[in-house]
Motif scaffolding. Structure first.
Motif, mmCIF file in Angstrom:
data_model
loop_
_atom_site.group_PDB
_atom_site.id
_atom_site.type_symbol
_atom_site.label_atom_id
_atom_site.label_comp_id
_atom_site.label_asym_id
_atom_site.label_seq_id
_atom_site.Cartn_x
_atom_site.Cartn_y
_atom_site.Cartn_z
ATOM 1 N N CYS A 11 37.014 -14.913 -1.300
ATOM 2 C CA CYS A 11 37.101 -14.448 0.095
ATOM 3 C C CYS A 11 35.830 -13.704 0.493
ATOM 4 N N LYS A 16 34.164 -16.210 6.937
ATOM 5 C CA LYS A 16 35.076 -15.410 7.766
ATOM 6 C C LYS A 16 35.789 -16.251 8.833
ATOM 7 N N ARG A 19 38.355 -14.043 10.839
ATOM 8 C CA ARG A 19 38.077 -12.670 11.280
ATOM 9 C C ARG A 19 38.558 -12.400 12.711
ATOM 10 N N GLU A 31 33.807 -3.767 11.258
ATOM 11 C CA GLU A 31 33.552 -4.948 10.434
ATOM 12 C C GLU A 31 34.132 -4.766 9.030
ATOM 13 N N THR A 34 37.623 -6.318 8.339
ATOM 14 C CA THR A 34 37.923 -7.755 8.352
ATOM 15 C C THR A 34 38.449 -8.153 6.973
ATOM 16 N N SER A 36 37.546 -10.505 4.973
ATOM 17 C CA SER A 36 36.468 -10.771 4.010
ATOM 18 C C SER A 36 35.841 -9.472 3.499
ATOM 19 N N CYS A 69 45.660 -13.857 8.787
ATOM 20 C CA CYS A 69 44.488 -14.442 8.110
ATOM 21 C C CYS A 69 44.907 -15.664 7.292
#
Ligand code: SF4
Ligand code: SF4
Length: 364
Positions: A11, A16, A19, A31, A34, A36, A69
């Motif tokens: 991941c 992403k 995201r 950020e 997220t 990832s 996700c």
């Protein structure tokens, strides 16, 4: 390297693809929240390449287990929900858990119920019935957020002539929230204690008013080594089980898909079929069904980051408000409670079972 660690590593190098759907990334506007980025931090921390500070630790808790996700992820072995449970369990093992998790665990150990839950509500709906084929698992969330759903389901069972039982005040937590918070031993104890009660009763199936409970019993308990010998039915499936006769309504309604129901149990159609059967106009938000927004109430997020959980709820509420509907329906006590708080008097929110009770002919 375990399969979860391999998933985090994979991941962390992904472009992403998911995201744009992560509510904790959107709600925090960071950020580092997220999927990832959280995987990267988890992977580096487990590899001994990243020091644990307060922000890294918080990143492991900033996930509401919505599963959005996963609906966009095509990378094998990646599972953000399992991953965050694992990271949180490691924090507990190392004595580095979020202080709110420790407070939560102390409260639960002393009270036997989850914070905000009154055992009196469960006891009030005690319905011992030795001949019942079905047991209604009321759930901690219904006792906390929306006891009307318990009354509505018991009333509909009586209308159908179906004998159902409840455990009343003896009902205990499934262990789902403890597991989400990384308290794996407590989760196992809670799950086993409830399984013992459920397995020894005469009923054949357990009807769960909270889809998170249904998901936990069906998919969580086996992973914790806890065996349930009864069938499990999520409430919307039970509601749709027998033909019902509706008093027609001309309301315009939206259905908020609870994450454990839509993504965990992959059930999105049964509630919609019931709404359409009553003649209501169903208005869908842009994101609905398996892609529906989250209420922010799962994954232990309200315990470890209540402000972020509230921001996620507020965003879902804003989207629903823009639809111009008369009412929001959902099928989860937590979603009902949280959306009600966010929407206030601007838009009523109701559980599908409560709404249905008003629209069923007395002979139905
Ligand atoms: S969860 Fe899947 S899609 Fe999202 S960043 Fe990780 S590997 Fe990529
Ligand atoms: S489960 Fe939901 S909150 Fe958690 S990382 Fe995935 S999209 Fe974000």
């Amino acid at each position: 390297m375990s399969s979860l660690q391999q998933g985090m590593a994979a991941c962390s190098t992904c472009p992403k693809m998911c995201r744009h759907v992560c509510p904790t990334a959107q709600g925090s506007v960071r950020e580092s929240r997220t999927p990832s980025a959280k995987s990267t931090m988890g992977h580096l921390w487990e590899s001994g390449l990243l020091e644990l500070d307060d922000d890294v630790r918080q990143a492991f808790y900033d996930c509401c287990h919505c599963g959005l996700c996963l609906t966009h992820c095509e990378v094998e072995g990646v599972h953000l929900i399992a991953q965050t449970r694992h990271l949180r369990a490691r924090l507990v093992e190392q004595g580095a858990a979020h202080p709110a998790v420790l407070d939560w665990a102390a409260f639960v150990a002393e009270s036997g119920v989850l914070p905000g839950v009154s055992r009196d509500v469960l006891a009030h709906h005690a319905q011992p019935d030795a001949g019942a084929r079905s047991l209604i698992l009321m759930g901690m969330a219904a006792a906390r957020w929306d006891a009307d759903v318990i009354a509505a389901v018991l009333a509909q069972a009586a209308q159908r002539g179906e004998a159902v039982a409840t455990l009343g005040g003896a009902e205990t937590p499934t262990g789902g929230e403890a597991w989400d918070l990384g308290l794996e031993e407590l989760a196992k104890q809670q799950a086993q204690a409830l399984a013992d009660q459920l397995n020894e009763g005469p009923w054949e199936r357990i009807i769960c008013l909270d889809p998170a409970d249904a998901l936990m019993l069906m998919h969580g308990w086996p992973l914790l080594g806890v065996t349930l010998t009864k069938a499990v039915v999520a409430l919307p499936i039970w509601l749709a089980e027998n033909p019902v006769y509706f008093v027609e309504t001309w309301e315009r309604v939206a259905f908020h898909d609870p994450a454990p129901l839509a993504r965990g149990l992959e059930e999105t159609e049964a509630p919609r079929a019931l709404i359409r059967a009553a003649g209501a106009e169903l208005v869908e938000p842009l994101y609905h069904g398996r892609e529906g927004r989250c209420c922010g109430g799962d994954g232990g997020l309200p315990v470890t980051n209540p402000a972020l959980a509230d921001a996620i709820t507020a965003e879902s509420a804003r989207e629903l408000l823009r639809l111009g509907v008369d009412r929001v329906l959902t099928a989860c006590p937590t979603c009902t409670g949280r959306l009600r708080l966010a929407l206030g008097d601007a838009l009523p929110v109701e559980d599908l079972s409560v709404w249905m009770l008003r629209h069923i002919h007395s002979e139905g």
